[in-house]
Design an enzyme around this catalytic site. Structure first.
Site, PDB file in Angstrom:
ATOM      1  N   TYR A 167       0.933  -0.965  -0.036  1.00 27.91           N
ATOM      2  CA  TYR A 167      -0.181   0.072   0.074  1.00 27.91           C
ATOM      3  C   TYR A 167       0.812   0.963   0.124  1.00 27.91           C
ATOM      4  O   TYR A 167       2.076   0.951   0.435  1.00 27.91           O
ATOM      5  CB  TYR A 167      -0.955   0.103   1.204  1.00 27.91           C
ATOM      6  CG  TYR A 167      -0.401   0.275   2.480  1.00 27.91           C
ATOM      7  CD1 TYR A 167       0.052  -0.791   3.140  1.00 27.91           C
ATOM      8  CD2 TYR A 167      -0.201   1.590   2.977  1.00 27.91           C
ATOM      9  CE1 TYR A 167       0.682  -0.437   4.466  1.00 27.91           C
ATOM     10  CE2 TYR A 167       0.272   1.791   4.326  1.00 27.91           C
ATOM     11  CZ  TYR A 167       0.805   0.833   4.953  1.00 27.91           C
ATOM     12  OH  TYR A 167       1.361   1.127   6.065  1.00 27.91           O
ATOM     13  N   CYS A 168       0.317   2.151  -0.349  1.00 30.63           N
ATOM     14  CA  CYS A 168       0.857   3.621  -0.339  1.00 30.63           C
ATOM     15  C   CYS A 168       0.105   4.770   0.044  1.00 30.63           C
ATOM     16  O   CYS A 168      -0.451   4.621   1.034  1.00 30.63           O
ATOM     17  CB  CYS A 168       1.714   3.947  -1.923  1.00 30.63           C
ATOM     18  SG  CYS A 168       0.552   3.613  -3.202  1.00 30.63           S
ATOM     19  N   ARG A 169       0.089   5.748  -0.567  1.00 30.00           N
ATOM     20  CA  ARG A 169      -0.601   7.022   0.028  1.00 30.00           C
ATOM     21  C   ARG A 169      -2.109   7.052  -0.362  1.00 30.00           C
ATOM     22  O   ARG A 169      -2.913   7.809   0.169  1.00 30.00           O
ATOM     23  CB  ARG A 169       0.031   8.276  -0.660  1.00 30.00           C
ATOM     24  CG  ARG A 169       1.576   8.351  -0.185  1.00 30.00           C
ATOM     25  CD  ARG A 169       2.142   9.490  -0.930  1.00 30.00           C
ATOM     26  NE  ARG A 169       3.535   9.636  -0.473  1.00 30.00           N
ATOM     27  CZ  ARG A 169       4.494  10.302  -1.282  1.00 30.00           C
ATOM     28  NH1 ARG A 169       4.364  10.426  -2.558  1.00 30.00           N
ATOM     29  NH2 ARG A 169       5.794  10.557  -0.755  1.00 30.00           N
ATOM     30  N   GLY A 173      -4.826   3.922   0.545  1.00 20.51           N
ATOM     31  CA  GLY A 173      -3.745   4.160   1.020  1.00 20.51           C
ATOM     32  C   GLY A 173      -3.882   4.208   2.530  1.00 20.51           C
ATOM     33  O   GLY A 173      -4.948   4.225   3.229  1.00 20.51           O
ATOM     34  N   LEU A 174      -2.975   4.647   3.255  1.00 21.07           N
ATOM     35  CA  LEU A 174      -3.106   4.917   4.608  1.00 21.07           C
ATOM     36  C   LEU A 174      -4.206   5.840   5.014  1.00 21.07           C
ATOM     37  O   LEU A 174      -4.946   5.612   5.917  1.00 21.07           O
ATOM     38  CB  LEU A 174      -1.720   5.441   5.245  1.00 21.07           C
ATOM     39  CG  LEU A 174      -2.006   5.274   6.839  1.00 21.07           C
ATOM     40  CD1 LEU A 174      -1.832   3.953   7.201  1.00 21.07           C
ATOM     41  CD2 LEU A 174      -0.977   6.179   7.450  1.00 21.07           C
TER      42      LEU A 174
END
Lengths: 256, 256
Positions: B180-182, B209-210
């Site tokens: 996962y990323c942004r 994302g987060l």
DNA sequence: CTCATATTCCACAGAGCTATGGATAACAGA
DNA sequence: TCTGTTATCCATAGCTCTGTGGAATATGAG
């Protein structure tokens, strides 16, 4: 506006987002968007409602169209604009929420001019549903009639603020009134409540407006108000006389 | 910018909303805001990350501060900026959603440059939770290390995309990777997945994302990744070493 | 075909925004 | 106090946006 676009692609993406940002940089465009989240309208009606010259309004609408936030429909010589989907309303909703959360000025303005609008506590949607079932309250839509017929809370009566005083007699004095309008930043319902209380009625505002109601996945009714007068009783009369452009999806959906 | 302000008050309100709109009219400001929704940063770091000259970045940050969308904290000679509350992240989330929903160009860009990023289907949060419990997957945070330590999915390992190739050996080849990323518009995770698959690993992206994870009310862990290497097993090691500014509220909340 | 209505397009002047380099301010360390 | 670092402030030149009135376009009615 060429930010050393090193063919990164990333910057292209942000440029696309900025296309949408461009719409909400101008107060009048936000106002127009707000109106369009309530009901579709002709260019002339929009210009009138926002206090703009026709050509100026048209120009603003072009900007909004280029950002794909509004769509049009022709009817004879007239062009009707509408919000392009539910996401648009959700976006302006987020904008309103953010402004209320972060900008003290907003509350200040609301308090200063809203006939102590922000002061009184509001009825939650759940409470409204319960009390409507019990027949304890009248639900009042105080927005302009066009907006009511484009979509309203089932069973609500249309009584635009501007006619409220004159048609006050239509309301049963024994029932409490719950008024709603365009949203938390709209002053129609607070003003209506203030007026009603001035006449000794029991009245409160709904916690927010029709767009939020719709986004919560609750049912929305379309068509004009047929109730000629009197009574005030209104247990979900099905007065739907659907002659409206249906909004895309009825689902609730949470940020999918 | 004096729209015949007839002391209406209504127009003042829209002017306040436009203050916020002003922030998202410039691509670089959106980029900065995006970064700040991941972690706080110094002006220098922000300028660097967004490819801006220091003075220009500072100017943009002033605009954002005047709109109260960011706040600052001093540490010695350095000034750290951060997003001013969760509503800000929710707003940029809504902006992203709207762009994806309405602007075909966005998908086009994603598809064209994202190493077929948008193509592969993604893992839902629920599925992830289930499979993590079962120990079937490794959760990989491929954002830069600062962002990981400012907040990450509990049990996730930090392995920034730029180091992924070099540290590939640290990952158990038998476990599927969920990266996962942004957020949905970020390309870090898709690129990571693409790279992993190129090496014969099983890998997928998380659906978003987060920030979305946090907004869904799911737990977020802070602190650096202590796992020196190898293994790949990571059942919620509590590696929280909280030395971070806590974000305001932990609650989930739906449009209040 | 002509006219009337509702919008859109166009050109332009005034106002505002952006990037930039140089100056200034706040702070830490010697 | 002096110096180096980090960030903000300031002036400016180039560009964009906004509002405006007049022209052009599209549709419907005679």
């Amino acid at each position: 506006m060429e930010y050393e676009s090193k063919a990164d692609g990333r910057s292209d993406l942000y440029e696309q987002l900025a296309r949408i940002g461009k719409v909400v940089v101008h107060p009048k465009r936000i106002e127009l968007l707000d109106l369009l989240c309530q009901a579709e309208r002709s260019v002339e009606a929009l210009a009138e409602a926002a206090g703009l010259k026709l050509t100026t309004a048209s120009a603003h609408l072009q900007v909004m169209r280029q950002a794909r936030l509004v769509e049009t429909r022709r009817e004879g010589t007239r062009v009707f604009y509408r919000a392009a989907g539910e996401e648009v309303c959700r976006f302006v909703g987020a904008l309103n929420d953010l402004a209320r959360a972060r900008l003290a000025e907003v509350d200040q303005i609301l308090r200063s001019l809203g006939t102590d609008a922000a002061g009184t506590e509001r009825v939650s949607r759940d409470e409204l549903l319960a009390r409507v079932q019990a027949g304890e309250v009248v639900v009042l839509d105080v927005r302009p009639a066009e907006e009511y017929s484009a979509g309203h809370i089932p069973g609500a009566r249309s009584l635009p603020l501007e006619h409220l005083e004159a048609r006050l007699c239509e309301l049963d004095p024994d029932l409490e009134v719950v008024a709603y309008c365009r949203g938390p930043l709209c002053l129609l319902a607070p003003e209506a409540v203030s007026l009603l209380r001035g006449r000794g009625r029991r009245a409160r505002c709904l916690e927010d407006g029709l767009p939020e109601w719709r986004q919560a996945g609750l049912p929305v009714e379309e068509g004009v108000d047929t109730d000629g007068g009197s009574s005030g009783r209104n247990e979900a009369r099905s007065s739907l006389r659907d002659r409206r452009t249906p909004r895309s999806s009825p689902a609730v959906g949470g940020r999918s």
